[in-house]
Design a protein around this motif. Sequence first.
Motif, PDB file in Angstrom:
ATOM      1  N   GLY A  82       0.779  -1.233   0.000  1.00 20.81           N
ATOM      2  CA  GLY A  82       0.000   0.000   0.000  1.00 20.81           C
ATOM      3  C   GLY A  82       0.809   1.279   0.000  1.00 20.81           C
ATOM      4  O   GLY A  82       0.223   2.363  -0.054  1.00 20.81           O
ATOM      5  N   THR A  83       2.138   1.192   0.025  1.00 23.26           N
ATOM      6  CA  THR A  83       2.968   2.398   0.091  1.00 23.26           C
ATOM      7  C   THR A  83       3.355   2.877  -1.303  1.00 23.26           C
ATOM      8  O   THR A  83       3.207   2.168  -2.293  1.00 23.26           O
ATOM      9  CB  THR A  83       4.252   2.136   0.890  1.00 23.26           C
ATOM     10  N   ASP A  84       3.894   4.108  -1.359  1.00 24.53           N
ATOM     11  CA  ASP A  84       4.376   4.639  -2.632  1.00 24.53           C
ATOM     12  C   ASP A  84       5.500   3.788  -3.203  1.00 24.53           C
ATOM     13  O   ASP A  84       5.629   3.658  -4.436  1.00 24.53           O
ATOM     14  CB  ASP A  84       4.872   6.077  -2.442  1.00 24.53           C
ATOM     15  N   ALA A  85       6.323   3.202  -2.324  1.00 23.40           N
ATOM     16  CA  ALA A  85       7.435   2.388  -2.800  1.00 23.40           C
ATOM     17  C   ALA A  85       6.949   1.151  -3.548  1.00 23.40           C
ATOM     18  O   ALA A  85       7.642   0.646  -4.443  1.00 23.40           O
ATOM     19  CB  ALA A  85       8.332   1.978  -1.632  1.00 23.40           C
ATOM     20  N   GLU A  86       5.773   0.662  -3.200  1.00 23.79           N
ATOM     21  CA  GLU A  86       5.189  -0.470  -3.930  1.00 23.79           C
ATOM     22  C   GLU A  86       4.929  -0.067  -5.380  1.00 23.79           C
ATOM     23  O   GLU A  86       5.274  -0.806  -6.317  1.00 23.79           O
ATOM     24  CB  GLU A  86       3.895  -0.894  -3.240  1.00 23.79           C
ATOM     25  N   SER A  87       4.349   1.117  -5.576  1.00 29.04           N
ATOM     26  CA  SER A  87       4.115   1.615  -6.933  1.00 29.04           C
ATOM     27  C   SER A  87       5.432   1.870  -7.656  1.00 29.04           C
ATOM     28  O   SER A  87       5.582   1.564  -8.851  1.00 29.04           O
ATOM     29  CB  SER A  87       3.294   2.906  -6.888  1.00 29.04           C
ATOM     30  N   GLU A  88       6.412   2.438  -6.950  1.00 30.10           N
ATOM     31  CA  GLU A  88       7.723   2.695  -7.538  1.00 30.10           C
ATOM     32  C   GLU A  88       8.340   1.405  -8.071  1.00 30.10           C
ATOM     33  O   GLU A  88       8.894   1.370  -9.181  1.00 30.10           O
ATOM     34  CB  GLU A  88       8.639   3.307  -6.469  1.00 30.10           C
ATOM     35  N   LEU A  89       8.228   0.334  -7.297  1.00 32.21           N
ATOM     36  CA  LEU A  89       8.834  -0.920  -7.716  1.00 32.21           C
ATOM     37  C   LEU A  89       8.093  -1.531  -8.906  1.00 32.21           C
ATOM     38  O   LEU A  89       8.723  -2.151  -9.785  1.00 32.21           O
ATOM     39  CB  LEU A  89       8.867  -1.911  -6.548  1.00 32.21           C
ATOM     40  N   GLN A  90       6.791  -1.371  -8.966  1.00 40.16           N
ATOM     41  CA  GLN A  90       6.061  -1.849 -10.128  1.00 40.16           C
ATOM     42  C   GLN A  90       6.564  -1.173 -11.417  1.00 40.16           C
ATOM     43  O   GLN A  90       6.755  -1.830 -12.440  1.00 40.16           O
ATOM     44  CB  GLN A  90       4.557  -1.607  -9.958  1.00 40.16           C
ATOM     45  N   HIS A  91       6.751   0.122 -11.365  1.00 35.81           N
ATOM     46  CA  HIS A  91       7.256   0.826 -12.548  1.00 35.81           C
ATOM     47  C   HIS A  91       8.679   0.364 -12.896  1.00 35.81           C
ATOM     48  O   HIS A  91       9.024   0.246 -14.083  1.00 35.81           O
ATOM     49  CB  HIS A  91       7.212   2.335 -12.326  1.00 35.81           C
ATOM     50  N   ARG A  92       9.490   0.083 -11.878  1.00 35.37           N
ATOM     51  CA  ARG A  92      10.838  -0.429 -12.133  1.00 35.37           C
ATOM     52  C   ARG A  92      10.769  -1.790 -12.828  1.00 35.37           C
ATOM     53  O   ARG A  92      11.503  -2.053 -13.795  1.00 35.37           O
ATOM     54  CB  ARG A  92      11.598  -0.541 -10.807  1.00 35.37           C
ATOM     55  N   CYS A  93       9.871  -2.661 -12.376  1.00 34.63           N
ATOM     56  CA  CYS A  93       9.723  -3.972 -13.011  1.00 34.63           C
ATOM     57  C   CYS A  93       9.251  -3.816 -14.456  1.00 34.63           C
ATOM     58  O   CYS A  93       9.725  -4.533 -15.360  1.00 34.63           O
ATOM     59  CB  CYS A  93       8.735  -4.828 -12.222  1.00 34.63           C
ATOM     60  N   GLY A  94       8.341  -2.891 -14.690  1.00 34.39           N
ATOM     61  CA  GLY A  94       7.876  -2.659 -16.053  1.00 34.39           C
ATOM     62  C   GLY A  94       9.001  -2.243 -16.975  1.00 34.39           C
ATOM     63  O   GLY A  94       9.093  -2.710 -18.121  1.00 34.39           O
ATOM     64  N   ARG A  95       9.896  -1.372 -16.483  1.00 36.16           N
ATOM     65  CA  ARG A  95      11.029  -0.936 -17.311  1.00 36.16           C
ATOM     66  C   ARG A  95      11.985  -2.097 -17.591  1.00 36.16           C
ATOM     67  O   ARG A  95      12.482  -2.241 -18.712  1.00 36.16           O
ATOM     68  CB  ARG A  95      11.774   0.211 -16.622  1.00 36.16           C
ATOM     69  N   LEU A  96      12.239  -2.935 -16.593  1.00 34.50           N
ATOM     70  CA  LEU A  96      13.136  -4.068 -16.783  1.00 34.50           C
ATOM     71  C   LEU A  96      12.572  -5.055 -17.803  1.00 34.50           C
ATOM     72  O   LEU A  96      13.306  -5.606 -18.633  1.00 34.50           O
ATOM     73  CB  LEU A  96      13.378  -4.775 -15.451  1.00 34.50           C
ATOM     74  N   LEU A  97      11.278  -5.290 -17.759  1.00 32.05           N
ATOM     75  CA  LEU A  97      10.661  -6.212 -18.702  1.00 32.05           C
ATOM     76  C   LEU A  97      10.667  -5.631 -20.122  1.00 32.05           C
ATOM     77  O   LEU A  97      10.837  -6.361 -21.095  1.00 32.05           O
ATOM     78  CB  LEU A  97       9.243  -6.544 -18.246  1.00 32.05           C
ATOM     79  N   ALA A  98      10.485  -4.312 -20.228  1.00 33.42           N
ATOM     80  CA  ALA A  98      10.584  -3.674 -21.553  1.00 33.42           C
ATOM     81  C   ALA A  98      12.007  -3.796 -22.103  1.00 33.42           C
ATOM     82  O   ALA A  98      12.214  -4.051 -23.299  1.00 33.42           O
ATOM     83  CB  ALA A  98      10.166  -2.211 -21.460  1.00 33.42           C
ATOM     84  N   GLU A  99      13.013  -3.628 -21.226  1.00 35.65           N
ATOM     85  CA  GLU A  99      14.399  -3.785 -21.644  1.00 35.65           C
ATOM     86  C   GLU A  99      14.691  -5.216 -22.088  1.00 35.65           C
ATOM     87  O   GLU A  99      15.615  -5.452 -22.876  1.00 35.65           O
ATOM     88  CB  GLU A  99      15.340  -3.395 -20.501  1.00 35.65           C
ATOM     89  N   ALA A 100      13.902  -6.174 -21.591  1.00 39.71           N
ATOM     90  CA  ALA A 100      14.057  -7.569 -21.992  1.00 39.71           C
ATOM     91  C   ALA A 100      13.287  -7.881 -23.266  1.00 39.71           C
ATOM     92  O   ALA A 100      13.111  -9.060 -23.615  1.00 39.71           O
ATOM     93  CB  ALA A 100      13.595  -8.486 -20.860  1.00 39.71           C
ATOM     94  N   GLY A 101      12.824  -6.845 -23.959  1.00 43.71           N
ATOM     95  CA  GLY A 101      12.190  -7.027 -25.248  1.00 43.71           C
ATOM     96  C   GLY A 101      10.756  -7.501 -25.189  1.00 43.71           C
ATOM     97  O   GLY A 101      10.208  -7.933 -26.219  1.00 43.71           O
ATOM     98  N   MET A 102      10.124  -7.414 -24.035  1.00 48.95           N
ATOM     99  CA  MET A 102       8.758  -7.890 -23.892  1.00 48.95           C
ATOM    100  C   MET A 102       7.763  -6.779 -24.175  1.00 48.95           C
ATOM    101  O   MET A 102       8.067  -5.584 -24.038  1.00 48.95           O
ATOM    102  CB  MET A 102       8.533  -8.466 -22.486  1.00 48.95           C
ATOM    103  N   ASP A 103       6.574  -7.166 -24.574  1.00 50.42           N
ATOM    104  CA  ASP A 103       5.466  -6.235 -24.742  1.00 50.42           C
ATOM    105  C   ASP A 103       4.840  -6.045 -23.373  1.00 50.42           C
ATOM    106  O   ASP A 103       4.268  -6.989 -22.803  1.00 50.42           O
ATOM    107  CB  ASP A 103       4.455  -6.816 -25.732  1.00 50.42           C
ATOM    108  N   VAL A 104       4.930  -4.837 -22.812  1.00 49.84           N
ATOM    109  CA  VAL A 104       4.592  -4.600 -21.408  1.00 49.84           C
ATOM    110  C   VAL A 104       3.328  -3.762 -21.286  1.00 49.84           C
ATOM    111  O   VAL A 104       3.185  -2.725 -21.942  1.00 49.84           O
ATOM    112  CB  VAL A 104       5.752  -3.892 -20.676  1.00 49.84           C
ATOM    113  N   ASP A 105       2.433  -4.218 -20.429  1.00 54.47           N
ATOM    114  CA  ASP A 105       1.218  -3.477 -20.076  1.00 54.47           C
ATOM    115  C   ASP A 105       1.363  -3.006 -18.636  1.00 54.47           C
ATOM    116  O   ASP A 105       1.433  -3.821 -17.713  1.00 54.47           O
ATOM    117  CB  ASP A 105      -0.002  -4.390 -20.231  1.00 54.47           C
TER     118      ASP A 105
END
Length: 426
Positions: free
Chosen positions: A40-63
Amino acid sequence: MREGVAGGVSPGEARVLAAIDEAETVRLLAELVRTPSVTGTDAESELQHRCGRLLAEAGMDVDVWKLDLDALRADPGFPGTEAPRTEGYGVAAVTGGEGEPALVLQGHVDVVPTGDLAKWEGGDPFGARITGDVLHGRGACDMKAGLAANLAVAAAVHRSGVRLARPLAVHCVVSEEDGGLGAFATLARGHRGEAAVITEPTGGTVITATAGALTFRVEVAGRAAHGATRYEGVNALEAFWPVLTALRRLEADRNRDPDPIFAGNPLPYPIEVGTVRAGDWASSVPDLLVAEGRLGVRLDEDPAEARLALEEAVAGIDDPWLRAHPPVVTWPGGRFASGRVPAGHELPAQVAAAVADVTGARPAETAAPYGSDLRLYAAGGVPTLHYGPGDVRLAHAPRERVGLRELRDVTRVLALLAVRRCGVRG
């Protein structure tokens, strides 16, 4: 990797295994642990965005999408929450390939609060301290090691240049610790797959079934009086004692003859009171006690039946005060049903084969006494099991840690499983 496995290692499997960067995976795990993503914290949202960027860097189609909390709460299947929340994000990614994802790797980014900081060696639960082959910190095993393994597999597939015939999906979710809102939202958005592995800590076993858990609240009335004339009152704390006794009797009844898959587990369906609040003045007799706890839901049991069992146990207490002042039972917070892989499904055997190929030993198959996102994927038609690095007995405690060799082995197992299930184009 053990040599001489049946059929050998295919060229595609070998390329993906060779592309796993073990040092990078450890650095990623440390980075994940250093993000204090309490539910429920802001850091939870921050980490989700970090995971999204890492998956995009891995060439995946990210939602990546912002959760519509009002719509989710209004849904009849809403799994409940306990932590305060003003926002949440979903992250789901897929590789190229034809058709539905052949495999989903899923992990949650949220962690439970730290508790007393003085009990953490070094005083920093989010320091990601490494001693020898072990990384310490909140979330190290529950479940950022599993999350790191999922991300490392996606990176290795991309780095290897292997083109999968069918898509591999990676889901990163929030709010698992307090009910599963993130998984519920991901499935509601249409992100699914033919089968899923949730990389919760399993200590080398393959978990094919999980019990459920429901949060209950019991309010017990007393009668206020001055502490100097306590004989004029009724202490709500003392009035609660028969309730606790009844809950312990219910726990014993519900754990008689459990499913054989729980072999070796002394208490598959625990009932525990986690918080007790009573009184507001030291020299007054408390006139209200509020206790909250968790009720284990048996495999294949309708959660409504589990709720009824506890309500009837409390209502049936033979106590003069409680008969005249019945305790009030309500059901706030998370609602975890049980779940399991369908009998005869191929996924457990496929995971076990990959484990044997990496470690040289076939893993045991068992069930877990806690609720998880497994039941949401299973209810959504996605056969799902748990297999991931770490020991759940170390989770939610100041001794939380994970072995880095286990992280390495699990990453390799998941990479093999991904290539085998998804296949290689050409």
